[in-house]
Design a protein around this motif. Structure first.
Motif, PDB file in Angstrom:
ATOM      1  N   VAL A 301      96.685  17.376  25.347  1.00  0.00           N
ATOM      2  CA  VAL A 301      96.000  18.100  26.186  1.00  0.00           C
ATOM      3  C   VAL A 301      95.289  19.457  25.612  1.00  0.00           C
ATOM      4  N   ALA A 302      96.356  19.960  24.970  1.00  0.00           N
ATOM      5  CA  ALA A 302      96.105  21.327  24.371  1.00  0.00           C
ATOM      6  C   ALA A 302      95.270  20.939  22.985  1.00  0.00           C
ATOM      7  N   GLY A 309      86.647  23.688  23.944  1.00  0.00           N
ATOM      8  CA  GLY A 309      86.251  24.914  23.821  1.00  0.00           C
ATOM      9  C   GLY A 309      85.571  25.356  22.581  1.00  0.00           C
ATOM     10  N   THR A 310      85.710  24.819  21.630  1.00  0.00           N
ATOM     11  CA  THR A 310      85.048  24.981  20.524  1.00  0.00           C
ATOM     12  C   THR A 310      83.596  24.582  20.453  1.00  0.00           C
ATOM     13  N   LEU A 319      89.704  29.960  20.978  1.00  0.00           N
ATOM     14  CA  LEU A 319      90.727  30.969  21.087  1.00  0.00           C
ATOM     15  C   LEU A 319      91.458  30.990  22.743  1.00  0.00           C
ATOM     16  N   ILE A 320      90.432  30.910  23.744  1.00  0.00           N
ATOM     17  CA  ILE A 320      90.956  30.982  25.100  1.00  0.00           C
ATOM     18  C   ILE A 320      90.929  29.685  25.990  1.00  0.00           C
ATOM     19  N   ALA A 321      90.773  28.374  25.208  1.00  0.00           N
ATOM     20  CA  ALA A 321      90.965  27.267  25.722  1.00  0.00           C
ATOM     21  C   ALA A 321      92.191  26.910  26.369  1.00  0.00           C
ATOM     22  N   ILE A 322      93.254  27.036  25.456  1.00  0.00           N
ATOM     23  CA  ILE A 322      94.594  26.713  25.869  1.00  0.00           C
ATOM     24  C   ILE A 322      95.089  27.478  26.962  1.00  0.00           C
ATOM     25  N   PRO A 323      94.871  28.848  26.902  1.00  0.00           N
ATOM     26  CA  PRO A 323      95.502  29.526  28.289  1.00  0.00           C
ATOM     27  C   PRO A 323      94.703  29.269  29.625  1.00  0.00           C
TER      28      PRO A 323
END
Length: 386
Positions: A301-302, A309-310, A319-323
């Motif tokens: 999933v990460a 996100g890219t 940069l902000i996709a995982i959080p």
């Protein structure tokens, strides 16, 4: 013509015009919206530190200002350190360029049995059309580079300004948001906000830990090879490779290779090989496990969230996709109803033994035979019991 038709046409045209205006405004403000999104996540990252300082009696605005000053001092110090190191290395490379060129020419002459000389190579380079066009394009692109630098500084200032207000006025922003919601929804919004702060902090913690591991590994290699400025280069590799998505790995590895080349060309090859091997180890071993632990999401999933996100927002999305995904997953997990899993071997990936399957077939056959015998005994005209 029906009376409602002109009104319907006017309403449809008005809705279409509003849609077009909204679409145009969105495309014009997409840059500002992305900056606000980055600022919001940056404010979430510094929220724990600001909250601790505010809990000890310090004003929230002053606490936010001190945290941002500390981040700015660390960033400027790092840039100045690397700038001075890079400037010194460039001067040394320019002074020693004839020596490097002579060594390369000797190696080419020894391998390919040629008779090249440094004077001929320099004359051919200085008289080439490629160098002349490159100099002309570089001179004409000075204004473009200056505009890009000024635009980047303005964008950075915008992000810091919004993130400062988000962090300093965090309680006021939460109260304003909760004031338009019923009490039941207010608790959910506050819970989502708390989860977002925890997940964003965990993501930055994991990135910082991977930067520390990467910097330490590259520092050991550079010290073994005897490359100068090994501590600064290790810090550069650790920070750039982790906090600049997509191209950060290549930027991080290029500078140590360049510095190592000034000492020995073979050192640059050693650094390149180590960067490639370590990158594979980090991508397939270290990053999935560490990221999944700190932000509590599956490695697949990460990875998928970074790719998505890219595709949506480029480097900012990566940069902000995982959080963001970790926050959404944690928030939904609090409201999704879960059930106890049955105690079946197939749940754990095990198949039933052959003896158990044969016993199940025998039981099924006996049950079927018993049902058929009961039917024959009851007769064709009888009614089966409920």
């Amino acid at each position: 013509m029906p009376r409602w038709l002109p009104r319907a046409m006017v309403l449809a045209l008005a809705l279409y015009a509003c849609f077009q205006i909204g679409s145009w405004a969105f495309h014009q403000l997409i840059g500002l919206l992305i900056n606000i999104l980055i600022a919001f996540f940056l404010a979430l990252a510094v929220e724990p530190a600001v909250g601790r300082m505010a809990a000890r009696g310090m004003r929230r605005g002053l606490a936010t200002f001190l945290v941002f000053i500390a981040v700015l001092v660390v960033g400027v110090g790092f840039v100045v350190l690397l700038g001075s190191m890079l400037a010194g290395q460039i001067i040394d490379m320019v002074e020693d360029f004839p020596k490097y060129l002579d060594s390369v020419i000797r190696w080419i002459n020894g391998i390919f049995n040629t008779e090249l000389s440094r004077v001929e190579v320099q004359d051919s380079l200085l008289r080439s059309d490629w160098l002349r066009k490159y100099v002309q394009n570089s001179a004409s692109g000075v204004l473009d580079v200056s505009a890009t630098v000024l635009g980047g500084l303005f964008k950075l200032l915008t992000i810091f300004l919004f993130s400062f207000y988000f962090a300093a006025d965090g309680p006021r922003l939460r109260r304003a948001l909760c004031s338009v919601l019923p009490p039941a929804k207010q608790a959910e919004v506050l819970r989502a906000w708390e989860i977002a702060v925890d997940k964003t902090g965990g993501y930055l913690y994991s990135r910082g830990l991977m930067a520390l591991i990467s910097g330490a590994a590259h520092f050991v290699l550079l010290e073994i090879l005897g490359v100068p400025y090994a501590p600064a280069l290790a810090v550069w590799v650790g920070l750039v490779s982790q906090f600049i998505p997509t191209i950060g790995t290549y930027l991080a590895g290029a500078l140590p290779m360049l510095i190592a080349f000034t000492e020995d060309p073979w050192y640059a090859l050693w650094v390149l090989g180590f960067v490639l091997v370590y990158q594979q180890f980090e991508n397939y071993v270290l990053q999935p496990k560490l990221t999944a632990r700190t932000v509590d999401i599956h490695p697949a999933v990460a990875f998928g969230s970074v790719v998505a996100g890219t595709a949506l927002l480029g480097a900012v999305g990566a940069l902000i996709a995982i959080p963001a995904v970790a926050t959404l997953q944690a928030f939904l997990g609090a409201y999704v109803r879960r059930y106890d899993v049955t105690d079946d071997p197939r749940v754990h990936g095990h198949h039933r033994p052959r003896a158990s399957r044969a016993l199940a077939r025998v039981r099924g056959a006996l049950r079927h035979h018993g049902a058929a015998r009961d039917t024959e005994a009851s007769g064709p005209g009888s009614t089966p019991e409920a």
